[in-house]
Write a protein that holds these residues in place. Sequence first.
Motif, short mmCIF file in Angstrom:
data_model
loop_
_atom_site.label_atom_id
_atom_site.label_comp_id
_atom_site.label_asym_id
_atom_site.label_seq_id
_atom_site.Cartn_x
_atom_site.Cartn_y
_atom_site.Cartn_z
N LYS A 101 -1.74 -2.93 -4.02
CA LYS A 101 -1.21 -3.85 -5.02
C LYS A 101 -1.00 -5.20 -4.33
CE LYS A 101 1.91 -2.36 -7.86
NZ LYS A 101 3.22 -1.93 -8.41
N LEU A 102 -1.56 -6.27 -4.92
CA LEU A 102 -1.37 -7.64 -4.43
C LEU A 102 -0.40 -8.34 -5.37
CD1 LEU A 102 -5.04 -8.63 -3.50
CD2 LEU A 102 -3.33 -7.49 -2.11
N SER A 109 -6.80 -3.39 -6.43
CA SER A 109 -7.89 -2.60 -5.86
C SER A 109 -8.15 -3.01 -4.43
CB SER A 109 -9.17 -2.78 -6.69
OG SER A 109 -9.63 -4.12 -6.60
N ALA A 110 -8.87 -2.12 -3.71
CA ALA A 110 -9.26 -2.43 -2.34
C ALA A 110 -10.24 -3.60 -2.32
CB ALA A 110 -9.90 -1.19 -1.70
N HIS A 111 -11.01 -3.78 -3.39
CA HIS A 111 -11.94 -4.90 -3.43
C HIS A 111 -11.18 -6.24 -3.49
CE1 HIS A 111 -15.51 -7.22 -4.39
NE2 HIS A 111 -14.93 -7.68 -5.48
N ASP A 112 -10.08 -6.28 -4.25
CA ASP A 112 -9.27 -7.50 -4.28
C ASP A 112 -8.71 -7.82 -2.89
OD1 ASP A 112 -9.71 -7.63 -6.99
OD2 ASP A 112 -7.90 -6.52 -7.49
N LEU A 113 -8.26 -6.77 -2.18
CA LEU A 113 -7.75 -6.98 -0.82
C LEU A 113 -8.86 -7.45 0.11
CD1 LEU A 113 -5.49 -6.77 1.27
CD2 LEU A 113 -6.06 -4.35 1.55
N ALA A 114 -10.06 -6.91 -0.06
CA ALA A 114 -11.18 -7.31 0.79
C ALA A 114 -11.53 -8.79 0.58
CB ALA A 114 -12.40 -6.44 0.51
N GLN A 115 -11.48 -9.25 -0.67
CA GLN A 115 -11.74 -10.67 -0.93
C GLN A 115 -10.68 -11.55 -0.28
OE1 GLN A 115 -12.00 -10.88 -5.23
NE2 GLN A 115 -14.23 -10.85 -5.16
N LEU A 116 -9.41 -11.10 -0.37
CA LEU A 116 -8.32 -11.86 0.26
C LEU A 116 -8.52 -11.92 1.77
CD1 LEU A 116 -5.47 -13.18 0.18
CD2 LEU A 116 -4.53 -10.89 0.37
N ASN A 156 2.18 -11.79 -6.22
CA ASN A 156 2.58 -13.17 -5.98
C ASN A 156 4.04 -13.15 -5.49
OD1 ASN A 156 3.60 -15.87 -6.30
ND2 ASN A 156 1.93 -16.32 -7.74
N GLY A 157 4.25 -13.60 -4.26
CA GLY A 157 5.58 -13.53 -3.66
C GLY A 157 6.59 -14.43 -4.31
N GLU A 158 6.16 -15.40 -5.11
CA GLU A 158 7.11 -16.32 -5.77
C GLU A 158 7.51 -15.81 -7.15
OE1 GLU A 158 4.84 -19.91 -5.66
OE2 GLU A 158 5.74 -20.55 -3.77
N THR A 159 6.54 -15.26 -7.90
CA THR A 159 6.83 -14.82 -9.27
C THR A 159 6.92 -13.30 -9.40
OG1 THR A 159 4.47 -14.73 -9.82
CG2 THR A 159 5.61 -16.83 -10.16
N ASN A 160 6.57 -12.56 -8.32
CA ASN A 160 6.55 -11.09 -8.32
C ASN A 160 5.55 -10.54 -9.34
OD1 ASN A 160 8.43 -10.66 -6.28
ND2 ASN A 160 10.15 -10.80 -7.70
N ALA A 161 4.57 -11.34 -9.71
CA ALA A 161 3.54 -10.88 -10.64
C ALA A 161 2.41 -10.21 -9.85
CB ALA A 161 2.98 -12.06 -11.44
N THR A 162 1.90 -9.09 -10.38
CA THR A 162 0.80 -8.38 -9.74
C THR A 162 -0.51 -9.09 -10.05
OG1 THR A 162 1.97 -6.28 -9.95
CG2 THR A 162 -0.39 -6.18 -9.56
N VAL A 163 -1.25 -9.46 -8.99
CA VAL A 163 -2.48 -10.23 -9.16
C VAL A 163 -3.70 -9.44 -8.68
CG1 VAL A 163 -1.39 -12.49 -9.08
CG2 VAL A 163 -2.02 -11.36 -6.96
N GLY A 164 -3.51 -8.22 -8.21
CA GLY A 164 -4.64 -7.41 -7.75
C GLY A 164 -4.19 -5.98 -7.54
N ARG A 195 0.86 -1.19 0.00
CA ARG A 195 0.00 0.00 0.00
C ARG A 195 0.89 1.23 0.00
NH1 ARG A 195 -4.92 1.70 4.23
NH2 ARG A 195 -5.77 3.37 2.91
N VAL A 196 0.62 2.16 -0.93
CA VAL A 196 1.41 3.40 -1.07
C VAL A 196 0.54 4.57 -0.64
CG1 VAL A 196 2.65 4.88 -2.68
CG2 VAL A 196 2.71 2.41 -2.98
#
Length: 1193
Positions: free
Chosen positions: A261-262, A274-281, A264-272, A250-251
């Motif tokens: 920004k969500l 928005s705040a809605h993506d974080l809420a689902q997680l 992937n800690g293994e591939t460093n790919a951005t998978v989300g 979060r910036v």
Amino acid sequence: MSAAPSNKPPSKRPRIANSDDNRRNDAASVPVQQLPRPRGKRIHDSDDDDDDRAHGSSKRKQRLQSSDDDDDDDDDDEEEEEEEEVVVASVNAKAKGKGRAAQQDEDEAEPATFADIMDRDYTAEETEVFAEQIAEGIKKGDELNKTVKTQAGIFLEIDLQNFMCHGRFHMKFSPQFTFVTGVNGSGKSAILCALMVGLGGKTGSTGRGSSIKELIKTGADRAVVRITLSNEGLFAYRPAQFGKRIIVERVFLKSGSSSYKLINGETNATVGKSAHDLAQLKDALRIDVDNPISVLTQDHSREFIKTASPDKLYDLFLRGTDLERMSNMYRSFKEGNTAIGLDLKAKSDELKVMNKEVERLKARYESSKALQQLGNRINDLANELAWAYVAEAEQIVEKETNELTKCQKLVQNLSAEVAAADKSYRAASNEYEEVQATRTAVHRDTEELSASSEMLNRKTVAARRAVNQAQEEVKRFDNQGNSKLQQVKQVERDIAETRRRALESKQKRGQAVEQNVEQWQRKIANIKDEADAMRRKLVVVEQHGQSFSTDVNSLQEVVMKFNRDIAAKRKEIESITSVSKNRLAVYGNEVPEILRRIDAESRWKHKPIGPIGRYLELTDASWAVAVEACLKDTISAFAVDNFDDARRLEDIMNQVFESHKRRPMIITRRFGPLFDVTRDSPSKEYLTVLRVLRCSEAMALNTLIDQNKIHTTVLLKDLEEAQRVILRTDYAALPHGVTTGYDKIGTFYEGGTRSQSSVANKYRGPQKLTAAQPTSQNVESIKHELRALEQRLHENDRQLAETKLAADANKRDERTLRSAIATKEREQSQLAARAEAIQSSAAEIENDATDVSDLEREMQALQEEAVSFFARAKQIHEAQVLPAQAQFAECDKQSKEANKLLADITRSSEERDEQLKASDQKQTQAKNLLTRRTAQHLEAQQQVDQRQAVVLDMINTAKSTKEQAQQLCSVAIPTKRTSGTIQKEMESTKQRLRDEERQQGRHEDITREYFEKTSMLEKSMADHNALKDLHGRLDVILVQRAVLYRDFRISIAQRACQYFIRLLALRGFQGKLKFHFESSKLEIRAQPPSQQDGQSSGSKDIQSLSGGEKSFGTICFLVSLWHSMPSPFRVLDEFDVFMDQVNRSLSAKLLTDFAALQPFRQHILITPQSIDPQVSGRKDIRVEVHSLAKLDG
């Protein structure tokens, strides 16, 4: 208490916690003593077998995986699942009857058995049994720890950049237990704040500010929080997409905005993003950072330990166990179902009305069939009318064809007349052209003669002009010759006069030169002596001027100092006088009205305070100027607790103040207790602004400490003290707590600098601050000092005026002497030059002789020029005037002859013009006749074309009419009636039909309305039946959920009671949790070993215990609630704030023991104290200790 925030839309079916959730929460719990259970539905506890636990976990995992595969179908899947549950529930009619009775009071009294459990006091023997069971549980936890795997949702790492006090920070967390220690100011609580806001928590819940921009480190424009979460284990969230490690970044920007920004800690790919993506997680991993049981901040921890009331404890119990959210959702669905019932009743009434309307329309439909006969007659008449139109169209075509034949014959006759007219026009045109040619030839001769005559006339004029010019030239030369003769005579007279004057002048100058030479030499010597005396006097005057200038500057500085002192004294008297009359007047005429409106407003969350200076008094009035220079505009500011109050106060100011007037500042900060600034303040030997102020409002003092740093701003008597305390080039050499300072006249000082900006230049109004008790004695004392200063000022003014007068007189003498010296020097130079000129002229007089040779030469030249001019005039007369006169006579004769011939040709041209005019009239008449005949022929031809088009159009119309008639009626209907007669009969029949329809309505409309209403009735009945079925099924569901909620609440409360008793037993305490569900209260009762006599006795309220005992009991309560929490982690900040060393060590051991019982849960504890090595060095649990050093600055 408000419900916990939910990330799912309200339309989704609320999730009711069940026994599977309980088994998940206690997956690692050990068997506990079976206490009496409430009658009725069986409550699942932590002693369920492993198969049931695994079965419940696998069901949840399948549900999560299915939601991952198809997020868009979540609502449909949940509705289908709900329908299946409703179908099963509707079979049980008995449960339905019981449920409606229970629906009227969800929170009815609990069974007596549960009340007995919570009202019991346990003996020392029973508490020892509980302690043994805890020990057995720890052993079992040790065995589970050997096979523990990282649980999804726990913290692995955190990285901070420019967040609060941290510039760059990194920390790794233990999957089970982590201690974060460090002194105050090391940034421990900032880590907790970062964990909360980094996962989308509310900034206000952290207790560190109301806006995210307040969390950015001073001097930076952005902050970054990166949190690494584990995503392994049974409940991993979309592992194929998110991987085994999920990074939440979060910036924060200075503008107050932020982004997520969500990764992937293994591939460093951005998978989300928005705040809605974080809420689902967070929803999938059961993370709720705003839950005070899951994350207990420093402020909540202290408030909870010190002042937690039974009401707040019960609210905390509901929020921490998610019961509050379930209760709110149940009430929401219950209200919705009630609304459905009311809608169902309204729809039943509407169906009755619609049924009656359909019966009425059916009767009208049957009676309207008789109107069809009139409609059939109208159709027959329409067919006959169509074929009548065909017959009439054919008759019109025949008539128009006859008229076309007549027009064609007329066109043939007009064509012959046009040909005759054209022949006449050609003959007239030929005649006109012949006359035009003759006239053109005559005109050409006229133009040639006219040009020749004009040329002769120009030659005659030119010849006459040449004669005149030549005569003028002869005359000019004669005049010049006569003028030269006159000049010769004048020169002769000048020569005689010059010789006479030269003789007389030589005699006079010789005598004057001898007399003046000696006189001029004496004057030069006298002037030189006078100039030397003036120069010596000028040196003395300049010395006196320098002395006067020094005295004036010194006296002016003294006068300026007295003026400043007098102004300060007068301002002090004015301030004391005005403040004694009206303390609010110094802040502006609008302030009383603002305060009145603030008192009248009732919507404040916290009533604003202000102006700040209203609550301040000085212990020493001599520092008033310095203190006001430090406080600046804050002294007139208002302080509010929140942004809503700030906006409301700003509206009041907009109404009171005029648009061009300056308004007080509005400072927004949370109201709280008075700041403790002892640690940051300088020693008592330095007088600070805070120490000379008395304040009746703690929030006003907090505002000044925060905005103006009054606790670190020192007051200095003079420049010498400022140099000793502040004016140092090395900032590190400044005394502790000293940053800035002011002296009594408002001069500002800072390490190595000195500002001459005096407060007297900024505050021109009355002084706002006064001594604590201004008295008349103080005023009289100041007035006495003022009179003494005024007397001394008057004396200095008098001396200054006298000195200035003497200096001005000295300057005037200096200017006079300099001017006189310059005058003497000029006179000396002039006399010397004059004497030299006289001596030179004496020598010239002797050699002077009269010379008139120039005049004689000039006279001779003039005589020669006169002779030359007369000769030139004679030459021009013979060479130019005589030939020009002869040429003029010849040109005049030729011009007269040409003009006579031109007059004859002009008369002949006029005769030809008359002939041309007559021929033109004849041609015009022939042309007009041809034009008329051509127009008539064209008009006739257009009529033919129009009639041909009309005939063709009529033929097409007749053909189209016949085709339309055939389409309407394929068989031709012979009729002798006209279309008007048929149409009249048809209109009469239509009128009869309209009259009938006016009484009964149109048959088509009646038919359409009848079938539409019938269809609407059938659809409404189907909707009513479906809604009725849904209402019944929802009644059953609500009954079941009410029972489940009550049983689930009892189960959680029962489990909390058991664990609380067992945890107290670890230290030999006795106690219980007493729930009052009817009044929504929860009491924590405990009895320490020192107050036990070996028998069961009544325990006391935990608030009556000592600080350490109360803190221990509170920790036991929190741990007992943790057993019912779904969150994967628990975070406590300063859990041991009121504990002594013994209770601190015991509490730390208690928490680590609890962590051993729940190896799949993460625990993070923040404390400023050191950790007992026996706790931090445990081998049976993964414990990590992070010690933070105090941050610089």
